[in-house]
Every structure is written in structure tokens, then in C-alpha cells.
Design an enzyme around this catalytic site. Structure first.
Site, PDB file in Angstrom:
ATOM      1  N   HIS A 163       0.821  -1.206   0.000  1.00 50.58           N
ATOM      2  CA  HIS A 163       0.000   0.000   0.000  1.00 50.58           C
ATOM      3  C   HIS A 163       0.855   1.257   0.000  1.00 50.58           C
ATOM      4  O   HIS A 163       2.048   1.211   0.303  1.00 50.58           O
ATOM      5  CB  HIS A 163      -0.966   0.049   1.197  1.00 50.58           C
ATOM      6  CG  HIS A 163      -0.320   0.033   2.556  1.00 50.58           C
ATOM      7  ND1 HIS A 163      -0.099  -1.119   3.269  1.00 50.58           N
ATOM      8  CD2 HIS A 163       0.159   1.034   3.336  1.00 50.58           C
ATOM      9  CE1 HIS A 163       0.470  -0.832   4.420  1.00 50.58           C
ATOM     10  NE2 HIS A 163       0.651   0.480   4.486  1.00 50.58           N
ATOM     11  N   HIS A 167       3.986   7.165   3.663  1.00 50.25           N
ATOM     12  CA  HIS A 167       4.927   6.047   3.489  1.00 50.25           C
ATOM     13  C   HIS A 167       4.439   5.092   2.416  1.00 50.25           C
ATOM     14  O   HIS A 167       3.283   5.155   1.984  1.00 50.25           O
ATOM     15  CB  HIS A 167       5.161   5.301   4.814  1.00 50.25           C
ATOM     16  CG  HIS A 167       3.962   4.576   5.374  1.00 50.25           C
ATOM     17  ND1 HIS A 167       3.113   5.131   6.309  1.00 50.25           N
ATOM     18  CD2 HIS A 167       3.460   3.334   5.129  1.00 50.25           C
ATOM     19  CE1 HIS A 167       2.171   4.258   6.624  1.00 50.25           C
ATOM     20  NE2 HIS A 167       2.350   3.164   5.911  1.00 50.25           N
ATOM     21  N   GLU A 190       7.684   1.077   4.936  1.00 52.99           N
ATOM     22  CA  GLU A 190       7.146   0.062   5.840  1.00 52.99           C
ATOM     23  C   GLU A 190       7.359  -1.291   5.182  1.00 52.99           C
ATOM     24  O   GLU A 190       7.132  -1.427   3.966  1.00 52.99           O
ATOM     25  CB  GLU A 190       5.643   0.317   6.057  1.00 52.99           C
ATOM     26  CG  GLU A 190       4.963  -0.714   6.945  1.00 52.99           C
ATOM     27  CD  GLU A 190       3.451  -0.445   7.143  1.00 52.99           C
ATOM     28  OE1 GLU A 190       2.868   0.329   6.350  1.00 52.99           O
ATOM     29  OE2 GLU A 190       2.891  -1.004   8.092  1.00 52.99           O
TER      30      GLU A 190
END
Ligand code: CO
Length: 134
Positions: A7, A79, A130
Site C-alpha cells: 500500500h 509512506h 514500511e
């Protein structure tokens, strides 16, 4: 080692407004809101055919995204999340390569109930990264 793009996360000042924008203007499919107190965020996922957008609203005191919103009052890209098969092996390899893991260096449980880690933006082209074990 790096897998699919899981994502892209966007911090928003008004989650209801962001949900309406994605639902009505863009015609997207969205998840229900989910509070993650450990991460200081309320999350809604926009489900795209090939990936997801994570809409993040800061909640609680000391939310790590509250400062981001102060600097970016309209919201903004926060992010990107890449999938890895083995998060501890990925962490050990990255640390050996000189990358910095944020926090205490141990995975936390992320928005999908899977282990996640965050990597220092200065080590990844100015982008907070991440990693999620999938
Ligand atoms: Co994320």
C-alpha cells in the site's frame, strides 16, 4: 527480497472527507475504519485492483503522524509499504547493509494483523518505508 507494493499511505486531516473523496469522486471501494492505538492512527483502506491506499488519521496523544499533519496541514503521502516473506530476515539483511530500523527494531502488528517494521527515510531516497510480512 522485496515483494509486491502492499500500500501507499496518505495522512489526512479529515477522514470522513477523504473517504467521501475516494468513494464518490474516484468511485473506489473502501474498508471500514479501524483504530490502531499502538500506531496512533485510525485507518481506512482504499481497495484498488493492484494495491491499496491507506488513509491515516492521527488519534490519541503522541500519534507519530500528528507532527506530519502539522507540517502538511492538507495531508500528504506518508509512506510506502512493501511486502517481504520473512520480516526478521529482511531486517537483519537491511541492518547489515547499514539501513536504520525505526523504534526498538522489533516488528509490531500492522493494520492487517501482520508484522511490520518502518525504515528510516534518509536511508531510502527520502521516503518512509514500511515492510510487512505477507
Ligand atoms: Co502502512
Amino acid at each position: 527480497m522485496i515483494g509486491e507494493l502492499n500500500h501507499v499511505a496518505i495522512v489526512v486531516p479529515d477522514l470522513d472527507k477523504a473517504v467521501d473523496t475516494y468513494r464518490y469522486a474516484l468511485g473506489a471501494k473502501l474498508s471500514e475504519p479501524n483504530d490502531l492505538p499502538e500506531h496512533g492512527v485510525r485507518v481506512v483502506f482504499v481497495e484498488l485492483p493492484n494495491t491499496k491506499i491507506e488513509l491515516l488519521l492521527p488519534i490519541g496523544e503522541n500519534s507519530p503522524v500528528a507532527k506530519f499533519l502539522e507540517r502538511n496541514p492538507d495531508g500528504g503521502m506518508h509512506h510506502i509499504c512493501y511486502e517481504v516473506e520473512d520480516i526478521l530476515a529482511a531486517r537483519d539483511k537491511l541492518v547489515a547493509e547499514g539501513a536504520r530500523v525505526l523504534g526498538h527494531g522489533e516488528p509490531k502488528t500492522g493494520a492487517h494483523g501482520k508484522p511490520v517494521l518502518f525504515l528510516h527515510p534518509k536511508d531510502f531516497c527520502g521516503t518512509l518505508v514500511e515492510l510487512e510480512q505477507c
